[in-house]
Design a protein around this motif. Structure first.
Motif, short mmCIF file in Angstrom:
data_model
loop_
_atom_site.label_atom_id
_atom_site.label_comp_id
_atom_site.label_asym_id
_atom_site.label_seq_id
_atom_site.Cartn_x
_atom_site.Cartn_y
_atom_site.Cartn_z
N LYS A 239 0.83 -1.20 0.00
CA LYS A 239 0.00 0.00 0.00
C LYS A 239 0.87 1.25 0.00
CE LYS A 239 -3.92 -2.18 2.33
NZ LYS A 239 -4.79 -2.19 3.53
N ALA A 240 1.97 1.20 0.75
CA ALA A 240 2.89 2.35 0.75
C ALA A 240 3.48 2.57 -0.63
CB ALA A 240 4.00 2.12 1.78
N MET A 241 3.82 1.50 -1.29
CA MET A 241 4.37 1.62 -2.63
C MET A 241 3.35 2.24 -3.59
SD MET A 241 6.66 -1.82 -3.08
CE MET A 241 8.04 -2.16 -1.97
N VAL A 242 2.08 1.84 -3.44
CA VAL A 242 1.03 2.42 -4.28
C VAL A 242 0.92 3.92 -4.03
CG1 VAL A 242 -1.45 2.47 -4.70
CG2 VAL A 242 -0.27 0.28 -4.52
N LEU A 243 0.92 4.31 -2.74
CA LEU A 243 0.78 5.72 -2.40
C LEU A 243 1.96 6.55 -2.90
CD1 LEU A 243 -0.60 5.37 1.24
CD2 LEU A 243 -1.90 5.77 -0.85
N LEU A 244 3.17 6.03 -2.71
CA LEU A 244 4.35 6.74 -3.18
C LEU A 244 4.38 6.82 -4.70
CD1 LEU A 244 7.11 5.35 -0.77
CD2 LEU A 244 6.09 7.63 -0.76
N ARG A 245 3.97 5.75 -5.37
CA ARG A 245 3.98 5.73 -6.83
C ARG A 245 2.98 6.74 -7.39
NH1 ARG A 245 5.52 2.79 -11.25
NH2 ARG A 245 3.94 2.40 -12.85
N LEU A 246 1.87 6.95 -6.70
CA LEU A 246 0.91 7.95 -7.15
C LEU A 246 1.53 9.34 -7.15
CD1 LEU A 246 -2.25 6.57 -5.34
CD2 LEU A 246 -2.08 7.00 -7.80
N VAL A 247 2.33 9.63 -6.13
CA VAL A 247 3.02 10.92 -6.11
C VAL A 247 4.08 10.96 -7.21
CG1 VAL A 247 4.39 12.50 -4.71
CG2 VAL A 247 2.62 11.10 -3.64
N TYR A 248 4.80 9.88 -7.37
CA TYR A 248 5.87 9.81 -8.37
C TYR A 248 5.35 10.07 -9.79
CZ TYR A 248 9.03 7.31 -11.57
OH TYR A 248 9.84 6.95 -12.62
N LEU A 249 4.19 9.49 -10.11
CA LEU A 249 3.67 9.60 -11.46
C LEU A 249 2.95 10.92 -11.72
CD1 LEU A 249 2.30 5.98 -11.99
CD2 LEU A 249 4.34 6.98 -13.00
N ASN A 250 2.26 11.43 -10.70
CA ASN A 250 1.39 12.58 -10.93
C ASN A 250 1.95 13.89 -10.38
OD1 ASN A 250 -1.16 11.24 -12.06
ND2 ASN A 250 -0.75 10.02 -10.23
N MET A 251 2.95 13.81 -9.51
CA MET A 251 3.56 15.01 -8.95
C MET A 251 5.08 14.83 -8.94
SD MET A 251 0.89 15.38 -5.75
CE MET A 251 1.34 17.05 -5.32
N PRO A 252 5.69 14.73 -10.12
CA PRO A 252 7.12 14.40 -10.18
C PRO A 252 8.02 15.39 -9.46
CG PRO A 252 6.30 15.10 -12.34
CD PRO A 252 5.11 14.91 -11.46
N GLU A 253 7.68 16.68 -9.53
CA GLU A 253 8.51 17.67 -8.84
C GLU A 253 8.43 17.48 -7.33
OE1 GLU A 253 10.61 19.67 -10.11
OE2 GLU A 253 10.15 19.11 -12.17
N THR A 254 7.25 17.15 -6.84
CA THR A 254 7.09 16.90 -5.40
C THR A 254 7.87 15.65 -5.00
OG1 THR A 254 4.91 17.93 -5.38
CG2 THR A 254 5.41 16.39 -3.60
N PHE A 255 7.75 14.60 -5.81
CA PHE A 255 8.47 13.37 -5.50
C PHE A 255 9.98 13.60 -5.57
CE2 PHE A 255 10.07 9.09 -6.22
CZ PHE A 255 9.31 8.35 -5.31
N ASN A 256 10.38 14.53 -6.39
CA ASN A 256 11.80 14.84 -6.49
C ASN A 256 12.36 15.32 -5.15
OD1 ASN A 256 14.22 15.05 -7.91
ND2 ASN A 256 13.85 17.17 -8.47
N GLY A 257 11.50 15.96 -4.34
CA GLY A 257 11.94 16.38 -3.01
C GLY A 257 12.35 15.19 -2.16
N LEU A 258 11.61 14.08 -2.25
CA LEU A 258 11.97 12.87 -1.52
C LEU A 258 13.30 12.31 -2.04
CD1 LEU A 258 11.42 10.50 0.41
CD2 LEU A 258 9.99 9.49 -1.39
#
Length: 1332
Positions: A239-258
């Motif tokens: 479930k964590a992977m699903v949630l993180l992947r949603l950010v990765y695919l739809n908010m790449p700049e935000t995920f870039n912060g991680l």
């Protein structure tokens, strides 16, 4: 007002009662379970819904800075019993405890334990009102909408963003605790609140002070490690992977912060002892983040549909086999390339652009390596060249155009692929934009190297395909020279190594050993795709070649002589015309001579540019093409003064360039390079200028070349008309409006739109960065152009459309056009009588159709010869109406009419355009009586008509098409009068190289004109032409055989069925999929025309030369292809179901073969469909054909395969739908503007249809299993191969589609769909995450 006060009082009363309950239970020392029961009673009595947002906020106000274990135990019970929402409480705790973890280490420890236990407990959300309260409360606590700029928060947003925010908060707090600080710019968004001071922590109530040297210090230190370890543990969860992947695919700049935080940790690992101790945990966390980025959903593989939608589980079929030559999964390469050789079509889209997109698309769908992809591309291009070994001699593109595709277009397309920063991957991930951060977390930044290595490997493997590498006779010398160049390089390298003198390039090397691979390698080297290390590949150069002496006499290249300053004399000009230039500098020098040299030099330079350098200079062909286009619009000289156009001074040069570029192969090469819009824009001012000038005197150079105003105008005008079907009705242009990737039939306005669009997106020509001095007049050339800027051309254009659409209106006496028409009529009759061929029954000597006196004097002939061409063209339709009427009423004999028209064409070749338009329109109107082609009044086809018809039948029968017998052998041959006139005129033209422009206009026009006849007239026309040009006999007969498909729907269906059979062969899984007579060679043939007495062409080749002219049966193509795809898949299912093993898993091997064959079926269907109609047919497929197919009732009795057939049928249909759309719209994230808008409309409408069925608003006629398989596989294919399309669908449509999939227990498939839908679709994931 009163209601608000009442609600506030109720809230206060509820809080009071809860507090009292807490105190009472504490005094009684009740267990936490009793606390929960009593508080629940309070909530029920107060009318507060559960889970209670108010209770959660009240509890946290009492709990955060309290050290009463009872309250924390109660909180645990309340969360597990749904008295409180875990999502809500954990978010509130994060915002209140993480910033104060230093002053409250015990609370922070308890929070971490609760987070570990309830992080993924997404139950206990309550009804809609409760959800809204929870969303608002979490948003206030974590500031989600402000931080992530999400305006309309939904529950799914809160699930994803709160988890992501907490993860960032834990990382930031741990970094801070370890004394590591990142800048705000590095952190990006998502940081939780503010931190306590570093030295001394004071709680929010100002009560207790904790110093660093007291007991809590050890707890704080252990908390930091615990937070890090717990984060690593949490991110292991699916479930964590699903949630993180949603950010990765739809908010790449935000995920870039991680990712930047993880990179910072990696960099600081050696400097921080704490990080050194946590190295294993850091590695684990990094790996988990990488797994989230590459996360793959697990589909239900216990039934057939689940196996089909699990793309990754499909065993890849071999992409090539060196023994058979069958390349089923790459057949779109072959079909596109062969289709691009159709001489009747000039796509406005560059073949380089189309092929680049096709390379990326097929790599994704075939899940192939770069080596496999490039090798398949090279082999398809080689087959294209080898197919010309037995050509049909005629006015069509031949070997030069095919070699252009192999040695220029293909390397340029590969260069685009290598340069592309965002080649789509099969997983559809975000483009590689992150730096590598260690432990596998990040993207491979060396993608260019992998693609380039794939190219090198493909060229090495290419050497195994010796049969395809044999060069055609005309390029043997070029292949030998390429091999000799490599041998010379090796020999010189050895001399340098040994310290001896080196020789030059020896002729002795060029006598043997070259093949097509040597030419391909040189084409790649010229574009810097590979380097000279290629020369030392094992077996690339024969050992005997490298041992040859290099001391033989070297013949100096004519280009070397030219570059040394030699004048362009006769022998040198001829040598330069027949030998291609080898460098851009040589071509550039010619270009400037063509602009600035003497009259003779200008003409000679233009001829040379259009010679071998353009047709055979493959290594620099793109530059030569650009120079040729530039010469068509030469700049205004610096010292030019005068009222007339500067173009007149360039007349000899323009005449040479227009004649030199007019050959059929040359024009086709220009179209392959995508410069048709630019050429059209360059020709328009030439037509406007020279068509407005009086002819004047001819200019004759010292070399004997003659140019005139009429000649230059006619050449430019006919060249322009070749680029679009000027004789077609405007309605057909609208219906057929597609070019290259978007169609085939063009209009003049559309060509200008494309040109202006190209100017806007590419402000400078592609070679400007290399040829910097050629920019003198770029600003003028790069301005938008509109047809209104050319009034004379526009007037003729409008008149031509009116002439085609309706009959002419009469002219009154005295009208200027009337006067010119009279003069032309008199000139025609004067020439007829002067030559002594006038028939005695002609009454044109006394009066003409306009009622004026017939002067018929040489003076009037002189007057007409001094008129500007536009005035002559404007009057010609009225002249044609007059002589056609006279002929129909017996006032003008057919022989005199033909002679007069031929004289008119000789006088002004451009008049052929008006003649073709007028007579084509009159044929389609059907108002003229047919005439007998008896050999007296009109030419007779009787000599060879029966044999031509017999050969046509044999050609069709060989292609699997049977047609009813022709009646020509019984009844006399007849043609409509306008058609008879047009055919009689065209067979009087001489077969001369200089008249190729006329032949190129006449051929397609005759075919189109014949399609307007109510009976099959092409055999008659073909018989007449075959009598005139015997060596074109086979070409003419094959061309006539195509006419059957223009009107006969049954013949089209037979031809398509034959295409499927010839390509697929036996569909039995146990039979070998590699059969020589099937596959690409079965579909398109090893030769264009198989050797034999009667020409035989493969069904696929016949289809490609016919499909874009099936105007009367066009709307049925989609339906026929869809039915053939469905029928083939049913046969596959029947054969698979009849295998020995009854169990699905034990039949896995045969299932893999069946799936591979189903993909072949779908690939062929999609390729044939796109070849015929491009964008139009694909949109029709999405919006009409496939929905109609599902709505239509069919026989669902599939016999033994009843359970398998509908499922495989749905899968195959879904594969064809997605693949055909990908061919047109692409799969990348950067579609062109037209592709994006058309994709939105076509694909969006289809998805609305799918949702309408799922909601029960539309009833289907197909098997429910077919529909379920289709929808499931459609979504799976979109997610796997075309994820960028999903983000273009309305969020509401995606929600409904996901809900339908959830109803089929395909929750993970629904999630994989929603995660590609952007931020709006992210709000709908809440109901699915809890079910994975």
């Amino acid at each position: 007002m009163g209601g608000g006060v009442g609600a506030a009082n109720n809230d206060e009363e509820f809080e009071r009662r809860v507090v009292e309950t807490f105190k009472l239970c504490e005094r009684r020392n009740e267990p936490p379970v009793v606390w929960a029961i009593e508080v629940a009673k309070c909530a029920v009595s107060a009318g507060v819904g559960l889970p209670s947002v108010e209770l959660g906020e009240l509890l946290l106000s009492q709990l955060c800075f309290s050290h009463k274990p009872s309250l924390w135990k109660f909180l645990d019970i309340a969360l597990s019993s749904s008295l409180l929402s875990p999502l809500h409480i954990l978010a509130l705790l994060a915002s209140r405890i993480i910033p104060h973890r230093w002053s409250q280490p015990e609370a922070y420890r308890l929070y971490l334990e609760l987070l570990s236990k309830y992080a993924f407990s997404f139950y206990g959300i309550g009804g809609n009102e409760c959800q809204k309260k929870i969303i608002r409360s979490i948003d206030v606590a974590l500031q989600l909408s402000q931080t992530y700029e999400v305006q309309a928060l939904e529950l799914g947003h809160v699930l994803v963003l709160s988890f992501f925010t907490i993860c960032l908060g834990l990382i930031d707090s741990t970094l801070s605790d370890w004394g590591l600080q990142m800048t705000s710019a590095d952190k990006g968004s998502g940081t939780i609140a503010r931190e306590d001071s570093q030295k001394m922590e004071v709680d929010s109530k100002g009560g207790r002070i904790c110093k660093r040297n007291q007991h809590p210090e050890s707890l704080r230190r252990s908390n930091s490690f615990m937070a890090f370890e717990m984060l690593a543990k949490l991110t292991e969860n699916r479930k964590a992977m699903v949630l993180l992947r949603l950010v990765y695919l739809n908010m790449p700049e935000t995920f870039n912060g991680l990712l930047q935080r993880m990179q910072f940790l990696e960099v600081q690992k050696l400097a921080s002892p704490d990080l050194t101790s946590a190295d294993h945990t850091l590695a684990k966390l990094s790996l988990n983040i990488q797994r989230a980025m590459d996360f793959e959903y697990q589909f239900n593989s216990h039934h057939l549909t689940g196996l089909l939608i699990d793309i990754k589980s499909h065993k890849r079929s071999p992409c090539y086999n060196t023994k058979s030559g069958r390349f089923a999964c790459w057949v779109p390469f072959d079909i596109y390339m062969e289709n691009a050789m159709d001489g009747k079509q000039f796509p406005a889209t560059s073949a380089i652009d189309v092929l680049t997109e096709l390379i990326n698309t097929l790599k994704v769908f075939n899940r192939a390596s770069w080596q496999e992809t490039f090798l398949a591309l090279w082999l398809s291009a080689l087959r294209l060249v080898q197919r010309e070994r037995e050509p049909l001699e005629g006015p069509v593109p031949h070997l030069e155009a095919r070699l252009c595709a192999l040695l220029s277009i293909t390397p340029l397309a590969i260069a685009r692929v290598l340069e592309d920063d965002a080649v789509p991957s099969s997983s559809g991930g975000v483009a590689s934009m992150y730096v590598e951060i260690g432990h596998g977390c990040g993207r491979n930044g060396n993608d260019y190297a992998s693609r380039r290595q794939g190219l090198i490997s493909s060229l090495q493997v290419l050497g195994h395909f010796t049969a395809l590498l044999c060069p055609p006779a005309s390029v043997v010398d070029a292949a030998n020279n390429a091999a000799a160049k490599a041998a010379t390089f090796i020999s010189n390298s050895e001399h340098v190594k040994n310290g001896t003198s080196t020789g030059g390039y020896s002729d002795a090397f060029g006598k043997t050993g070259g093949d097509m691979r040597h030419l391909i390698v040189e084409a790649c080297l010229a574009r810097k795709l590979i380097d000279t290390s290629t020369y030392v590949w094992p077996g690339y150069v024969c050992a005997t070649m490298t041992s040859l002496s290099d001391s033989s006499h070297l013949q100096k290249s004519p280009w070397a002589i030219f570059m040394e300053g030699a004048l362009l004399s006769g022998p040198l000009v001829n040598a330069l015309m027949t030998n291609p230039a080898s460098s851009i500098a040589e071509v550039e020098k010619l270009y400037y001579i063509a602009l600035n040299g003497s009259e003779d030099e200008k003409s000679a330079a233009a001829k040379i540019l259009c010679g071998a350098s353009l047709t055979c200079g493959w290594n620099i062909q793109e530059y030569v093409v650009q120079f040729v286009v530039k010469l068509l619009s030469p700049p205004i000289p610096q010292n030019f003064i005068g009222s007339r156009s500067h173009l007149v001074d360039y007349m000899p040069m323009l005449n040479s360039i227009l004649l030199g570029a007019a050959s059929i192969d040359t024009v086709h090469i220009l179209s392959l390079h995508g410069v048709v819009p630019q050429i059209a824009a360059s020709l328009m001012p030439l037509c406007e200028t020279f068509g407005s000038l009086p002819p004047g005197s001819n200019k004759k150079s010292s070399k004997g070349d003659e140019s005139s105003v009429y000649m230059v105008f006619s050449s430019a005008f006919l060249f322009l008309l070749r680029l679009w079907k000027f004789y077609r009705p405007p309605l057909e242009h609208c219906v057929e409006g597609r070019g290259g990737a978007i169609g085939s039939e063009l209009t003049l306005e559309y060509l200008l739109i494309l040109r202006n669009s190209c100017i806007q997106s590419h402000n400078s020509a592609s070679l400007d960065h290399t040829v910097t001095s050629s920019n003198l007049h770029e600003s003028a050339r790069n301005k938008p152009m509109y047809i209104d800027s050319y009034p004379k051309l526009r007037a003729w254009y409008c008149q031509n459309k009116s002439c085609i659409a309706s009959t002419l209106s009469g002219l009154c006496n005295g009208n200027p056009v009337h006067q010119v028409a009279n003069k032309i009529l008199n000139m025609i009759y004067w020439k007829i009588t002067k030559s002594g061929t006038a028939s005695t029954d002609s009454s044109m000597s006394s009066s003409n159709d306009f009622g004026g006196p017939s002067t018929s004097t040489g003076e009037e002939v002189y007057q007409i010869s001094m008129l500007p061409a536009w005035e002559v063209l404007e009057a010609i339709p009225f002249v044609l109406e007059a002589i056609l009427t006279a002929c129909a009423h017996g006032k003008l004999s057919s022989r005199d009419l033909t002679t007069g028209l031929r004289d008119l064409v000789n006088f002004l070749p451009a008049s052929l355009a008006a003649i073709i338009s007028y007579f084509s329109a009159e044929v389609t109107r059907g108002v003229w009586k047919p005439v007998l082609m008896n050999g007296k009044d009109w030419p007779s086809p009787a000599v060879n008509l029966l044999s031509v018809e017999s050969e046509i039948k044999d050609i069709l029968a060989a292609a699997g098409v049977t047609i009813p017998g022709s009646s020509s052998g019984v009844s006399p041959a007849i043609l409509p009068l306008p058609m008879a006139i047009l055919v009689s005129l065209t067979i009087t033209f001489k077969l001369d190289k200089s008249l190729e422009c006329i032949q190129a206009v006449v051929g397609p026009a005759l075919e189109h004109c014949a399609s307007g006849c109510p009976w099959l007239s092409m055999p008659i026309i073909g018989s007449l032409w075959a009598q005139k040009i015997r060596r074109w006999h086979d070409f003419i007969v094959v061309s006539c055989s195509r006419s059957v498909f223009r009107q006969d729907q049954g013949a089209v269906a037979q031809l398509l069925r034959s295409c499927f059979t010839s390509f697929l062969g036996s569909l039995h899984p146990s039979s070998s999929p590699l059969i020589s007579q099937n596959g690409v060679n079965g579909l398109l043939g090893s030769f264009i025309s198989a050797p034999g007495h009667t020409p035989r062409v493969a069904p696929g080749f016949l289809y490609l030369r016919t499909c874009r002219t099936m105007h009367h049966v066009y709307h049925r193509l989609n339906h026929v292809i869809v039915e053939l795809v469905a029928g083939s898949s049913r046969e596959l299912a029947t054969r698979w179901a009849s295998t020995d093993s009854p169990r699905l898993m034990s039949a896995q091997a045969s299932l893999n073969v069946t799936i591979a064959k189903a993909k072949e079926v779908a690939t062929l269907g999609a390729s044939l469909l796109c070849a015929a109609g491009g964008l139009q047919l694909v949109q029709e497929l999405y919006q009409e054909t496939v929905p109609t197919w599902f709505l239509s009732a069919r026989d669902q009795n599939c016999g033994k395969a009843n359970s398998v057939s509908p499922i495989l049928e749905g899968y195959t249909m879904a594969y064809m739908v997605v693949l055909s759309g990908s061919f047109i719209w692409g799969v990348g994230d950067k579609p062109t503007s037209w592709a994006f808008s058309r994709r939105l409309s076509g694909f969006g409408v289809h998805m609305d249809f799918v949702v309408g069925v799922l909601e029960g608003n539309i009833s289907l006629g197909c098997d429910p299993a077919t529909w379920k398989a289709y929808v499931s596989c459609l979504v799976s294919l979109l997610v796997s191969f075309a994820p960028m399309w999903i983000g273009e669908v309305k969020a509401e449509t995606l929600r409904k589609l996901a809900s339908g999939l959830r109803g089929w227990h395909e929750c993970e498939l629904a999630l994989s769909l929603l995660e590609r839908g952007g931020l709006a679709a992210m709000g709908s994931v809440a109901q699915f995450v809890n079910e994975i």
